[in-house]
Design a protein around this motif. Structure first.
Motif, PDB file in Angstrom:
ATOM      1  N   ARG A 133       9.162   4.952   6.035  1.00  0.00           N
ATOM      2  CA  ARG A 133       9.663   3.590   6.116  1.00  0.00           C
ATOM      3  C   ARG A 133       8.542   2.614   6.386  1.00  0.00           C
ATOM      4  NH1 ARG A 133      13.531   2.332   9.885  1.00  0.00           N
ATOM      5  NH2 ARG A 133      14.167   0.848   8.309  1.00  0.00           N
ATOM      6  N   GLU A 163      14.901   5.558   3.551  1.00  0.00           N
ATOM      7  CA  GLU A 163      14.248   4.252   3.378  1.00  0.00           C
ATOM      8  C   GLU A 163      15.117   3.123   3.919  1.00  0.00           C
ATOM      9  OE1 GLU A 163      11.222   4.212   2.511  1.00  0.00           O
ATOM     10  OE2 GLU A 163      10.764   5.708   0.985  1.00  0.00           O
ATOM     11  N   TYR A 211       1.438   2.931  -2.120  1.00  0.00           N
ATOM     12  CA  TYR A 211       2.572   3.110  -1.213  1.00  0.00           C
ATOM     13  C   TYR A 211       3.654   2.038  -1.451  1.00  0.00           C
ATOM     14  CZ  TYR A 211       5.165   2.923   3.165  1.00  0.00           C
ATOM     15  OH  TYR A 211       6.168   2.875   4.096  1.00  0.00           O
ATOM     16  N   HIS A 212       4.880   2.539  -1.694  1.00  0.00           N
ATOM     17  CA  HIS A 212       6.036   1.660  -1.941  1.00  0.00           C
ATOM     18  C   HIS A 212       5.829   0.716  -3.126  1.00  0.00           C
ATOM     19  CE1 HIS A 212       8.659   2.157   1.910  1.00  0.00           C
ATOM     20  NE2 HIS A 212       8.268   3.291   1.404  1.00  0.00           N
TER      21      HIS A 212
END
Ligand SMILES: [Zn+2]
Length: 698
Positions: free
Chosen positions: A2, A423, A558-559
């Motif tokens: 997260r 998430e 990332y993400h």
């Protein structure tokens, strides 16, 4: 993993021990047969366009779940639900569904009307007569309720202007100082005094609308109206009704809506007496320095000090705005979608120890096509989530396969879980610990794999080593074993590696060759003590289960949509999974279960980083309705001394009503170390009151 929860971790580097000597015990371990090819196959499928980013509640996530269930079935794992047709594997057997809100929409009843008051509203200095024109505002065009707004109807109610609507004692800033908002609607600008779009600015979480809503409610407001930031309402982020992760924490308790700048301007021009220009009002929010420090200390009972506050420039707008009123009716319809953990069980072989459980987990959900949690510059692209967390699921599947192949050697029962809703706030793991397939009291450890696909220079991070006294010993042992057993499978042969000077080739007892790694082949481990952190292990640690969390760190993809399968270090992951398997075997080889230990809570303690006070409560962040439930209370903490216990539901803290985690965090932010506060909890249906004195957070 997260995004929002990244915290500076207190890093404890494992002292680089001397190159491992060959030890008999380690030498006898089987070399791992974790397959690089299978890891790759799983990641490539899970991160493919077909699965559309695996957002919880979408078809892509369901397909991922079915894929995982099929693999579990193929390895001979059983599901947590009994099969309806014996002998025939049912996919549903492996699915653990949990409630999930995937979307929100406007109900039919939304209405907002600007209702100027022509009686003067008590304004003594009326210099003009406001135009008595009421104005219907159109939902979606002029205003919009937020997804977590309460559904309620308010008759014509006057507004009180509150600048940015922020109360932050620790920053000595109180937009509510010197104004009375009781029974009225709080009217505030979006953003913070230190500028827009700055989540890491000094106002940090106070920019979060959930905290603004908590502040408004706490001061007695009946609703909160936020003035949009964008001139064109349709461009404003808040004007798009959408779910965010906070929705699982319940609604705000009062209607919270955003209105267009045009609508706010029209209301001002029609009814402010004397006339106040919109620009002046906005400037007052931005330019007003934090209000007088004397007004900042809420007494133990809370709130009352605000009344003594000195007049602030923004309070000068109280009288002119007194004729402005709105009638509001909010109606948000929340839509549920299917969401499920995938649970596979490998029963232990020891008649006694099989009653104990080792959980191994990895979340399979990701961000779909962006939205909440995404760091992409544009919207709409598939977020592949190869590292986050197809890599962890691939590792989970390889652990399932290799342990299942060798099931006679596994004494305890392994429960392998692919979590969903991670998430969105650890929803799946949080649901699991409340509804475990096998009793949590019998669950001796939880191993979490989240983002293990980007290993560089043999670096691996392991969290949770402070949650059991045995972890460090077993981790070192596994690292020693790696240096003895890891061959360069999948890349080059040991002989080739030896030529490059990386290995010393030795002959094993069975005549086969074992490549002995040089110093560089051990993992370079970074160990952190805390059992909390931004992934599913936190749900288990909150239930006093020893945990370990493996990850290879964050990176530039990332993400983002660019977290793709071709960027995964599969050889590195193979090594990690072999390492993890060794640790699981150590847990299993021990007759006694791992000794639970309360880890040092450092900066990474839960989600409370940045607070000045320490209570020692471990809240359940996912399960909130009317109050905040405590999963645990740390021993010898202020909360424990006050008499609080696990499963208490906090309903009032430091003079503030607590309905959800935002209210709780808001109250926490207002508290001071060494001051005694009232705290009210509901325990077994009874409302109890305690005195709590927070300690300073070190
Ligand atoms: Zn993530």
């Amino acid at each position: 993993m997260r995004h929002k929860l990244f915290q500076p971790l207190l890093v404890v580097m494992l002292a680089a021990s001397a190159f491992a000597q060959q030890s008999g015990a380690a030498g006898q371990r089987k070399s791992s047969d974790v397959s690089v090819e299978r890891l790759r196959e799983h990641v490539v499928y899970l991160a493919s366009d077909k699965l559309d980013g695996r957002r919880t509640g979408t078809a892509g996530a369901t397909e991922a779940a079915e894929y995982i269930a099929k693999e579990f079935a193929r390895y001979g794992l059983r599901g947590s639900l009994s099969a309806s047709a014996r002998g025939k594997v049912q996919m549903n057997e492996y699915m653990q569904s949990f409630p999930y809100i995937s979307g929100v929409e406007l109900g039919k009843g939304n209405a907002m009307t600007f209702t100027p008051r022509t009686d003067g509203g008590g304004t003594a200095t009326a210099a003009r007569t406001p135009a008595a024109v009421s104005l219907d505002l159109r939902a979606g065009e002029d205003w919009m309720p937020l997804a977590w707004s309460a559904n309620a109807r308010l008759e014509s109610t006057p507004v009180t202007y509150v600048g940015y609507g922020i109360t932050a004692a620790e920053l000595k800033h109180d937009d509510y100082a010197g104004v009375d908002v009781k029974g009225r609607i709080a009217l505030a600008f979006a953003g913070t005094p230190d500028g827009d779009n700055n989540p890491h600015g000094s106002f940090g979480r106070f920019a979060d609308l959930r905290f603004k809503a908590a502040a408004a409610r706490d001061h007695g407001a009946r609703a909160l109206i936020i003035i949009a930031r964008e001139e064109n309402f349709k461009d404003d982020r808040l004007a798009r009704l959408r779910v965010d992760e906070s929705i699982a924490s319940g609604d705000a308790g009062i209607p919270v809506v955003v209105i267009s700048r045009q609508a706010a301007r029209r209301a001002l021009e029609a009814a402010a007496t004397p006339l106040v220009r919109f620009e002046e009002l906005e400037k007052a929010s931005a330019a007003t320095p934090p209000s007088s420090p004397g007004a900042q200390t809420p007494g133990a009972g809370g709130g009352a000090a605000h009344e003594a506050a000195a007049t602030t420039p923004r309070a000068n707008f109280s009288a002119p705005l007194n004729n402005i009123a709105f009638a509001v009716n909010t109606e948000i319809v929340r839509r549920e979608a299917p969401a499920a953990n995938v649970v596979g069980i490998l029963e232990g072989s020891d008649p006694k120890l099989k009653g104990e459980v080792i959980v191994i987990g990895a979340h399979y959900d990701h961000l779909g096509r962006g939205g909440q949690g995404s760091l992409a510059s544009r919207e709409g692209e598939i977020h592949h989530g190869a590292d986050d967390n197809a890599s962890g699921v691939a590792g989970l599947l390889e652990l399932a396969r290799t342990f299942a192949k060798d099931r006679k050697s596994v004494r305890r029962t392994l429960v392998l879980i692919a979590f969903s809703g991670e998430e969105e706030g650890l929803l799946g793991s949080s649901y699991y610990v409340r509804n475990p397939a096998l009793p949590l009291a019998q669950t001796v450890a939880m191993i979490n794999l989240d983002m293990i696909g980007r290993m560089k220079e043999n670096k691996l991070m392991v969290g949770g080593v402070g949650t059991s006294t045995e972890w460090k010993k077993w981790i070192e042992h596994a690292n020693d074993s790696l240096s003895l057993n890891v061959t360069a499978r999948g890349t080059t042969s040991p002989e080739e590696e030896m030529e490059r000077g990386k290995y010393t080739l030795v002959t094993g007892a069975n005549g086969g060759s074992i490549a002995t790694a040089g110093r560089g082949e051990r993992l370079a481990l970074t160990l952190t003590e805390d059992g909390f952190g931004p992934s599913d292990h936190a749900s288990f640690y909150a239930k006093q289960t020893p945990v370990l969390f493996f990850w290879t760190g964050t990176h530039e993809d990332y993400h983002k949509p660019t977290d793709t399968a071709d960027r995964i270090n599969y050889e590195g992951e193979q090594k990690i999974i072999s390492f993890v398997a060794d640790i699981v075997r150590s847990v299993d080889a021990s007759d006694a279960r791992p000794t639970y230990m309360l880890a040092k809570s450092d900066a990474a303690a839960g989600r409370s980083g940045g607070f000045r006070v320490y209570l020692g409560t471990i809240p359940n962040y996912a399960e909130t309705s009317d109050g905040l439930k405590l999963d645990a209370v740390r021993e010898d903490s202020p909360a424990a001394k006050a008499g609080l216990k696990a499963n208490d539901v906090i309903v009032r803290l430091a003079g503030r009503d607590v309905r959800n985690v935002y209210d709780y965090t808001y109250a926490l932010g207002e508290m001071k170390a060494g001051v005694e506060y009232d705290v009210e909890v509901v325990r077994a249906g009874e409302r109890l009151k305690f005195k709590l004195t927070p300690a300073a957070r070190k």
